[in-house]
Design a protein around this motif. Structure first.
Motif, PDB file in Angstrom:
ATOM      1  N   ASP A 187      61.671  25.260  13.535  1.00  0.00           N
ATOM      2  CA  ASP A 187      62.381  25.263  14.927  1.00  0.00           C
ATOM      3  C   ASP A 187      62.609  24.270  15.163  1.00  0.00           C
ATOM      4  O   ASP A 187      62.404  22.645  14.973  1.00  0.00           O
ATOM      5  CB  ASP A 187      60.579  25.456  15.924  1.00  0.00           C
ATOM      6  CG  ASP A 187      60.803  25.577  17.166  1.00  0.00           C
ATOM      7  OD1 ASP A 187      61.431  24.512  17.811  1.00  0.00           O
ATOM      8  OD2 ASP A 187      59.974  26.317  17.559  1.00  0.00           O
ATOM      9  N   ARG A 206      60.541  16.044  14.214  1.00  0.00           N
ATOM     10  CA  ARG A 206      59.281  15.959  13.904  1.00  0.00           C
ATOM     11  C   ARG A 206      59.414  15.373  12.174  1.00  0.00           C
ATOM     12  O   ARG A 206      58.102  14.629  11.783  1.00  0.00           O
ATOM     13  CB  ARG A 206      57.995  16.378  14.031  1.00  0.00           C
ATOM     14  CG  ARG A 206      58.199  16.409  15.812  1.00  0.00           C
ATOM     15  CD  ARG A 206      57.084  17.422  16.214  1.00  0.00           C
ATOM     16  NE  ARG A 206      57.024  17.748  18.007  1.00  0.00           N
ATOM     17  CZ  ARG A 206      56.792  18.311  18.018  1.00  0.00           C
ATOM     18  NH1 ARG A 206      54.991  19.390  17.448  1.00  0.00           N
ATOM     19  NH2 ARG A 206      56.785  18.900  19.522  1.00  0.00           N
ATOM     20  N   TYR A 243      54.379  29.056   9.929  1.00  0.00           N
ATOM     21  CA  TYR A 243      52.626  29.074  10.777  1.00  0.00           C
ATOM     22  C   TYR A 243      52.560  30.313   9.756  1.00  0.00           C
ATOM     23  O   TYR A 243      50.953  30.726   9.834  1.00  0.00           O
ATOM     24  CB  TYR A 243      53.154  30.062  12.073  1.00  0.00           C
ATOM     25  CG  TYR A 243      53.983  29.169  13.076  1.00  0.00           C
ATOM     26  CD1 TYR A 243      53.431  28.152  13.472  1.00  0.00           C
ATOM     27  CD2 TYR A 243      55.085  29.406  13.421  1.00  0.00           C
ATOM     28  CE1 TYR A 243      53.975  27.262  14.270  1.00  0.00           C
ATOM     29  CE2 TYR A 243      55.724  28.712  14.245  1.00  0.00           C
ATOM     30  CZ  TYR A 243      54.846  27.024  15.051  1.00  0.00           C
ATOM     31  OH  TYR A 243      55.602  26.531  16.005  1.00  0.00           O
ATOM     32  N   MET A 287      48.711   9.009  10.891  1.00  0.00           N
ATOM     33  CA  MET A 287      47.675   9.798   9.915  1.00  0.00           C
ATOM     34  C   MET A 287      48.190   9.749   7.905  1.00  0.00           C
ATOM     35  O   MET A 287      47.802   9.744   7.201  1.00  0.00           O
ATOM     36  CB  MET A 287      48.729  11.349  10.049  1.00  0.00           C
ATOM     37  CG  MET A 287      47.834  12.310  11.052  1.00  0.00           C
ATOM     38  SD  MET A 287      47.222  13.264   9.912  1.00  0.00           S
ATOM     39  CE  MET A 287      46.287  13.615  12.694  1.00  0.00           C
ATOM     40  N   MET A 314      49.976  28.399   6.918  1.00  0.00           N
ATOM     41  CA  MET A 314      48.614  27.506   6.854  1.00  0.00           C
ATOM     42  C   MET A 314      47.377  28.078   6.762  1.00  0.00           C
ATOM     43  O   MET A 314      47.308  26.792   6.066  1.00  0.00           O
ATOM     44  CB  MET A 314      48.866  26.740   8.849  1.00  0.00           C
ATOM     45  CG  MET A 314      49.886  26.116   9.027  1.00  0.00           C
ATOM     46  SD  MET A 314      50.295  25.629  10.907  1.00  0.00           S
ATOM     47  CE  MET A 314      51.480  24.969  11.373  1.00  0.00           C
ATOM     48  N   TRP A 366      60.798  21.079  16.198  1.00  0.00           N
ATOM     49  CA  TRP A 366      59.777  20.210  14.684  1.00  0.00           C
ATOM     50  C   TRP A 366      60.620  19.798  14.160  1.00  0.00           C
ATOM     51  O   TRP A 366      60.348  18.806  13.309  1.00  0.00           O
ATOM     52  CB  TRP A 366      59.374  22.094  14.141  1.00  0.00           C
ATOM     53  CG  TRP A 366      58.300  22.399  14.566  1.00  0.00           C
ATOM     54  CD1 TRP A 366      57.629  22.521  15.943  1.00  0.00           C
ATOM     55  CD2 TRP A 366      56.908  23.121  14.045  1.00  0.00           C
ATOM     56  NE1 TRP A 366      56.605  23.298  15.787  1.00  0.00           N
ATOM     57  CE2 TRP A 366      55.569  22.878  14.832  1.00  0.00           C
ATOM     58  CE3 TRP A 366      56.794  22.398  12.486  1.00  0.00           C
ATOM     59  CZ2 TRP A 366      54.567  23.718  15.168  1.00  0.00           C
ATOM     60  CZ3 TRP A 366      54.983  22.676  12.214  1.00  0.00           C
ATOM     61  CH2 TRP A 366      54.258  23.136  14.054  1.00  0.00           C
ATOM     62  N   GLU A 384      53.438  11.294  17.817  1.00  0.00           N
ATOM     63  CA  GLU A 384      52.161  11.047  18.556  1.00  0.00           C
ATOM     64  C   GLU A 384      51.119  10.271  17.255  1.00  0.00           C
ATOM     65  O   GLU A 384      50.390   9.469  17.503  1.00  0.00           O
ATOM     66  CB  GLU A 384      51.716  11.372  19.630  1.00  0.00           C
ATOM     67  CG  GLU A 384      52.373  11.603  20.663  1.00  0.00           C
ATOM     68  CD  GLU A 384      53.360  13.099  20.857  1.00  0.00           C
ATOM     69  OE1 GLU A 384      53.010  14.201  19.641  1.00  0.00           O
ATOM     70  OE2 GLU A 384      53.399  13.539  22.543  1.00  0.00           O
ATOM     71  N   GLU A 385      50.932  11.362  16.142  1.00  0.00           N
ATOM     72  CA  GLU A 385      49.958  10.845  15.362  1.00  0.00           C
ATOM     73  C   GLU A 385      50.331  10.974  13.621  1.00  0.00           C
ATOM     74  O   GLU A 385      49.527  10.448  13.202  1.00  0.00           O
ATOM     75  CB  GLU A 385      48.778  12.363  15.650  1.00  0.00           C
ATOM     76  CG  GLU A 385      49.064  13.318  14.964  1.00  0.00           C
ATOM     77  CD  GLU A 385      47.817  14.412  15.202  1.00  0.00           C
ATOM     78  OE1 GLU A 385      47.027  14.208  15.118  1.00  0.00           O
ATOM     79  OE2 GLU A 385      48.052  15.518  15.085  1.00  0.00           O
ATOM     80  N   ILE A 437      45.473  18.700   6.303  1.00  0.00           N
ATOM     81  CA  ILE A 437      45.080  18.466   7.274  1.00  0.00           C
ATOM     82  C   ILE A 437      46.684  19.446   7.801  1.00  0.00           C
ATOM     83  O   ILE A 437      47.381  18.711   7.603  1.00  0.00           O
ATOM     84  CB  ILE A 437      45.609  16.558   7.756  1.00  0.00           C
ATOM     85  CG1 ILE A 437      44.186  16.350   7.787  1.00  0.00           C
ATOM     86  CG2 ILE A 437      45.925  16.622   9.654  1.00  0.00           C
ATOM     87  CD1 ILE A 437      43.890  14.841   8.300  1.00  0.00           C
ATOM     88  N   MET A 438      46.711  19.887   8.336  1.00  0.00           N
ATOM     89  CA  MET A 438      47.840  21.064   9.333  1.00  0.00           C
ATOM     90  C   MET A 438      48.782  20.001  10.476  1.00  0.00           C
ATOM     91  O   MET A 438      47.275  19.900  11.115  1.00  0.00           O
ATOM     92  CB  MET A 438      47.918  21.764   9.476  1.00  0.00           C
ATOM     93  CG  MET A 438      47.369  23.233   8.342  1.00  0.00           C
ATOM     94  SD  MET A 438      47.275  22.377   5.903  1.00  0.00           S
ATOM     95  CE  MET A 438      48.306  23.123   5.363  1.00  0.00           C
ATOM     96  N   ALA A 439      49.735  19.163  10.377  1.00  0.00           N
ATOM     97  CA  ALA A 439      49.348  18.173  11.655  1.00  0.00           C
ATOM     98  C   ALA A 439      50.904  18.193  11.292  1.00  0.00           C
ATOM     99  O   ALA A 439      52.350  17.763  11.151  1.00  0.00           O
ATOM    100  CB  ALA A 439      49.086  17.255  11.529  1.00  0.00           C
ATOM    101  N   HIS A 440      52.207  18.068  13.401  1.00  0.00           N
ATOM    102  CA  HIS A 440      53.148  18.629  13.395  1.00  0.00           C
ATOM    103  C   HIS A 440      53.248  17.394  14.627  1.00  0.00           C
ATOM    104  O   HIS A 440      54.687  17.514  15.257  1.00  0.00           O
ATOM    105  CB  HIS A 440      53.456  19.997  13.627  1.00  0.00           C
ATOM    106  CG  HIS A 440      52.726  20.399  14.433  1.00  0.00           C
ATOM    107  ND1 HIS A 440      51.547  20.734  14.934  1.00  0.00           N
ATOM    108  CD2 HIS A 440      53.131  20.218  15.808  1.00  0.00           C
ATOM    109  CE1 HIS A 440      51.665  21.439  15.914  1.00  0.00           C
ATOM    110  NE2 HIS A 440      51.924  21.215  16.216  1.00  0.00           N
ATOM    111  N   SER A 441      52.548  16.556  15.311  1.00  0.00           N
ATOM    112  CA  SER A 441      52.519  15.912  16.494  1.00  0.00           C
ATOM    113  C   SER A 441      52.996  14.122  16.551  1.00  0.00           C
ATOM    114  O   SER A 441      52.488  13.695  15.763  1.00  0.00           O
ATOM    115  CB  SER A 441      51.139  15.322  17.291  1.00  0.00           C
ATOM    116  OG  SER A 441      50.734  16.547  18.114  1.00  0.00           O
TER     117      SER A 441
END
Lengths: 261, 261, 261
Positions: C70, C76, C26, C55, C29, C73, C50-51, C44-48
């Motif tokens: 965390d 992921r 955090y 990506m 970023m 995370w 699902e995507e 691209i900052m992404a951490h889901s």
């Protein structure tokens, strides 16, 4: 609590480079880490339960800031405070937005209740909301917003055995020994987000070297902030110049600029 | 939608200092909070379900930005929109990366569907992805990328009863009354991360004082951005100078620089 | 690994504008997204979860940074690495604070173990902690802190078939072919938070265009950093000037300033 205390606390931070663990909000993580570095301290932003016991064993202080509060973070804040207590480390509470929601008010009170060596840093309305009805002072003829919270801050100081910094145009530091007022700073500072959060983070750095009143942090940030504002065309420049001013601040300038009362 | 609307909306924001609740991405939280402050509004970055009903009761607008989307945040976004609807507050949707993943496309559509008073702010490809096949306009002779999405934006405006801001070299504001084009801004602006997110946040501030088209935000950011870029050696300076320019922007400069069509 | 490799890699990033997916902390970023943009890449900052498969199918590289780790995370990150492997994309690991907590050390090792095309970028103590006892080099006469980790880095390079960048006053790039030392940079750079994270992000951009040693990123950041520092009164200015310097960096300046050994 005088000029010499402040100057020697600044020197101590620069020499000892204390590690300050911050559980803080997403908005200010970068700025507060940079402010701690510019001051000469070592920031860690960490919020995992799994590493908090280790972190608090070697950290100098814990800063808990509820600016972007989340129910998944609240138990971690509580656990971090527990670990800080266990290792005898001071805890700075920044009750961001206390009073603006029940969640924030209750969480702030739980943290204030739990911390053994506590320093509270908030603005007048946050301090008043934190204390609630029990802490309402009556008939105060407030000169400015910080003054309106002094009675409440004294109540909090007695209940929690803590020190309280009320920040505003005038900063008021309330301890068991009395009150000190500081008239540094600049009117443009509230136009930068998280300036109060920066004050709380610096309060943690000073607490880590034994200056647990919050005064040195308020003094250093107020002086650096006014130097920075004098060079700034707006809040964008101010945010940047503040880091430079913290980095460059020397004893002579600090002594000359301090407005203690 | 003309120069006078824009000028009086800016004055209204500065006088009323509306509270804008932002559920936004981690990357831009600091910048967008600072941009709202520099404009004269009051930002809160909050995402807890527990406090959202209270927040939306006294906020002026809600901004939902899916830039760093997380499945644990999606239901909170939905709940915040529900509360905004309940309290009659406008919602700005920033569908960041809509079309780049199924998750983003679906989430954007759910939020657009749910909001009663909706303003959508995205770039051309996000707007086109948000509308999907149903909104594809055919045979458009696009002059630039924003133009390519105007037909789609009109479709979205009709389906959702909303206003749409397509940002790009030319910003196009699409409402039930028609379209307005704005040619302010600077080619260096896309080299600063989250410039579109800043536009969405400012759109929320203006919506909170009744300017719900998105035009005033695009105008103010475009003018401040070009002033800032003229003074900047690169995107680092631009990010900072933009905040200063927003803070300093006066009516005369705004009127002189506006390029409406 | 020489000047020409670096120059042509910079040109390749600017021409190809590779998409770099970042699962990062955090604190940085905003800065790392801006540094990637200033260099000419697309962040691209992404951490889901699902995507992440989508990506990684169109991204050029993945950067995993454990700065604000965390437990929600960690899986992921593992899944993102799995998807990077599946699509044949390089992975940059930034083991922030490895050694400071068991959680960080173990997570770093798991990611290093999992990535098929791996580049590790850390400071000397992180590299040494990552390798653990098995990687401890003995009897090293360290000239500076980076040198102390070279033997360990060589061990990691062999075990994981990866490249390692040890950053410090001297950056050391360790590959199967040997070592390269770089003496660019400036003493003020560690006073800006996340400078190492920026190096890791840029390493991802270069890896996406086929420069997988980490050297070009270290060179470009070192040169831009020293240009920026020469113009900076403190770390606030440095953070901003660095983005401008990255944006403006030309071949001639890069060639003139490079201190390879």
């Amino acid at each position: 609590m005088n000029t010499e205390t402040i100057v020697s606390a600044l020197n101590a931070v620069r020499q000892q480079k204390p590690l300050v663990v911050n559980i803080t909000n997403y908005v200010v993580m970068n700025n507060t880490a940079n402010a701690l570095l510019a001051l000469g301290a070592s920031p860690i932003m960490a919020h995992s339960r799994e590493e908090m016991a280790e972190m608090m064993s070697f950290a100098g202080a814990l800063v808990v800031n509820i600016g972007t509060l989340d129910s998944s973070w609240t138990p971690r804040m509580a656990y971090a405070v527990e670990q800080a207590n266990r290792h005898g480390k001071p805890v700075v509470l920044d009750p961001v937005g206390c009073g603006a929601s029940t969640l924030r008010t209750q969480t702030s009170r739980q943290i204030a209740q739990a911390a053994a060596q506590l320093i509270i840093r908030g603005n007048a309305s946050e301090i008043i909301a934190l204390a609630g009805e029990a802490g309402q002072s009556k008939g105060v003829d407030a000169l400015d917003s910080s003054e309106a919270a002094v009675g409440t801050a004294r109540h909090l100081a007695e209940v929690h055995g803590c020190n309280v910094v009320i920040s505003g145009a005038t900063d008021v530091v309330v301890t068991a020994e009395g009150e000190v007022r500081l008239r540094n700073g600049h009117a443009m500072m509230p136009s930068v987000t998280g300036m109060g959060c920066t004050l709380s983070a610096l309060t943690g750095a000073f607490a880590a070297v034994g200056e647990t009143t919050g005064l040195a942090a308020a003094a250093v940030l107020g002086v650096a902030g006014e130097i920075a504002a004098e060079q700034s065309a707006g809040p964008g420049s101010l945010q940047l110049n503040l880091l430079d001013a913290l980095y460059q601040l020397d004893e002579t300038t600090l002594r000359q600029r301090l407005k203690l009362a």
